[in-house]
Design a protein around this motif. Structure first.
Motif, PDB file in Angstrom:
ATOM      1  N   ASN A  10       7.019  -7.504  -6.975  1.00 30.89           N
ATOM      2  CA  ASN A  10       5.613  -7.786  -6.681  1.00 30.89           C
ATOM      3  C   ASN A  10       5.120  -7.031  -5.452  1.00 30.89           C
ATOM      4  O   ASN A  10       3.968  -6.603  -5.389  1.00 30.89           O
ATOM      5  N   TYR A  11       6.004  -6.851  -4.458  1.00 32.45           N
ATOM      6  CA  TYR A  11       5.595  -6.209  -3.213  1.00 32.45           C
ATOM      7  C   TYR A  11       5.371  -4.710  -3.386  1.00 32.45           C
ATOM      8  O   TYR A  11       4.389  -4.153  -2.891  1.00 32.45           O
ATOM      9  N   TYR A  12       6.268  -4.048  -4.097  1.00 39.60           N
ATOM     10  CA  TYR A  12       6.201  -2.591  -4.163  1.00 39.60           C
ATOM     11  C   TYR A  12       5.349  -2.064  -5.315  1.00 39.60           C
ATOM     12  O   TYR A  12       4.867  -0.923  -5.246  1.00 39.60           O
ATOM     13  N   LYS A  13       5.149  -2.850  -6.351  1.00 35.43           N
ATOM     14  CA  LYS A  13       4.388  -2.365  -7.510  1.00 35.43           C
ATOM     15  C   LYS A  13       2.985  -1.950  -7.082  1.00 35.43           C
ATOM     16  O   LYS A  13       2.255  -2.722  -6.450  1.00 35.43           O
ATOM     17  N   ASP A  14       2.624  -0.713  -7.394  1.00 41.46           N
ATOM     18  CA  ASP A  14       1.307  -0.153  -7.063  1.00 41.46           C
ATOM     19  C   ASP A  14       1.038  -0.115  -5.561  1.00 41.46           C
ATOM     20  O   ASP A  14      -0.121  -0.118  -5.136  1.00 41.46           O
ATOM     21  N   ASN A  15       2.105  -0.074  -4.758  1.00 45.46           N
ATOM     22  CA  ASN A  15       1.949  -0.049  -3.296  1.00 45.46           C
ATOM     23  C   ASN A  15       2.716   1.162  -2.753  1.00 45.46           C
ATOM     24  O   ASN A  15       3.774   1.021  -2.143  1.00 45.46           O
ATOM     25  N   THR A  16       2.164   2.347  -3.009  1.00 43.49           N
ATOM     26  CA  THR A  16       2.880   3.571  -2.657  1.00 43.49           C
ATOM     27  C   THR A  16       3.053   3.736  -1.151  1.00 43.49           C
ATOM     28  O   THR A  16       4.032   4.343  -0.704  1.00 43.49           O
ATOM     29  N   GLU A  17       2.124   3.211  -0.378  1.00 45.44           N
ATOM     30  CA  GLU A  17       2.252   3.320   1.077  1.00 45.44           C
ATOM     31  C   GLU A  17       3.458   2.527   1.580  1.00 45.44           C
ATOM     32  O   GLU A  17       4.269   3.035   2.355  1.00 45.44           O
ATOM     33  N   ALA A  18       3.598   1.297   1.116  1.00 43.20           N
ATOM     34  CA  ALA A  18       4.762   0.485   1.509  1.00 43.20           C
ATOM     35  C   ALA A  18       6.046   1.106   0.976  1.00 43.20           C
ATOM     36  O   ALA A  18       7.070   1.116   1.665  1.00 43.20           O
TER      37      ALA A  18
END
Length: 201
Positions: A111-119
C-alpha cells in the motif's frame, strides 16, 4: 576496533596498493556484515555489484575521470538500489516474524509504495546510504581503508555493468590497503552550527 574508533579513523583514502588482493572470505565477511544495515520495511533494497574483471574496472575508471582508486583498490563495489524490491515477493522480508506481524506489514509495504515513485526512490537510496556507511566501518575494523565515490558518469557506468532498468546506482565504495593516508580533516563545522533543537528559527 571499537565502533567509535572506527568512526573516528574512517577517512576517504585515494591511494591504494594495486598489488593487494582481498580473499573471498574477507569479501564475504565484509558484505555479510554490511547486509545487517537497516532498511525501510526490511526490504533490503541494496544490491552490491562487486567488479572483479580487470578490463571492466579499467573501463569504469575511464568513466570515472581516470581516478586511480577505481582500479588500484582491492575491491570496487557499485552499490545499486533495486527500486522495485518492495513488490518482489515481499512476504520473504518478514518470513521469520510472527504471523500477525507478517499479516500487518506485507500489505502495508504494498500500500505504501504502490504508485509512490518518490518514496520508492528515496527509501531505496536512503537504504543504500546506510549500507555504504556500514560497509566502510566494517572495512575499517578489518584493517582496510575505503573511499565513497559519486565522481563518475552514472549513465556510462550503468551501460558497462548492464544495470537493470528498475535499478539506480547509488555510489561506489572502493576498499583496499592505503599506500598514502588521507590528508588531515579539512574543516569540520562546529557542533552548534549543525545541531538544532526543536525547530529552525
Amino acid at each position: 576496533m571499537d565502533t567509535l574508533k572506527a568512526i573516528e579513523e574512517r577517512r576517504s583514502v585515494k591511494s591504494y596498493d594495486p598489488e593487494h588482493q582481498m580473499t573471498q572470505e574477507e569479501i564475504d565477511k565484509l558484505l555479510s556484515y554490511t547486509m545487517l544495515s537497516p532498511t525501510a520495511f526490511n526490504i533490503q533494497h541494496w544490491r552490491f555489484l562487486v567488479v572483479q574483471d580487470p578490463e571492466l574496472r579499467q573501463k569504469i575508471r575511464e568513466a570515472s575521470w581516470n581516478q586511480a582508486q577505481v582500479t588500484d583498490a582491492s575491491l570496487l563495489v557499485v552499490i545499486c538500489a533495486d527500486l522495485k524490491a518492495w513488490k518482489k515477493a515481499p512476504d520473504r522480508y518478514w518470513r521469520n516474524a510472527p504471523e500477525p506481524v507478517q499479516q500487518a506489514l506485507v500489505p502495508m509495504i504494498l500500500n505504501y509504495y504502490k504508485d509512490n515513485t518518490e518514496a520508492e526512490r528515496d527509501e531505496a537510496l536512503r537504504s543504500c546510504g546506510m549500507a555504504a556507511q556500514t560497509l566502510m566501518l566494517v572495512a575499517k575494523e578489518m584493517g582496510y581503508d575505503t573511499c565513497p565515490m559519486d565522481g563518475f558518469d552514472f549513465d556510462k557506468v550503468g551501460e558497462l555493468i548492464n544495470l537493470p532498468e528498475d535499478y539506480l546506482i547509488s555510489m561506489f565504495i572502493v576498499v583496499g590497503k592505503a599506500i598514502r593516508p588521507a590528508n588531515e580533516r579539512a574543516g569540520q563545522l562546529p557542533l552548534e552550527e549543525v545541531v538544532i533543537y526543536d525547530r529552525f528559527e
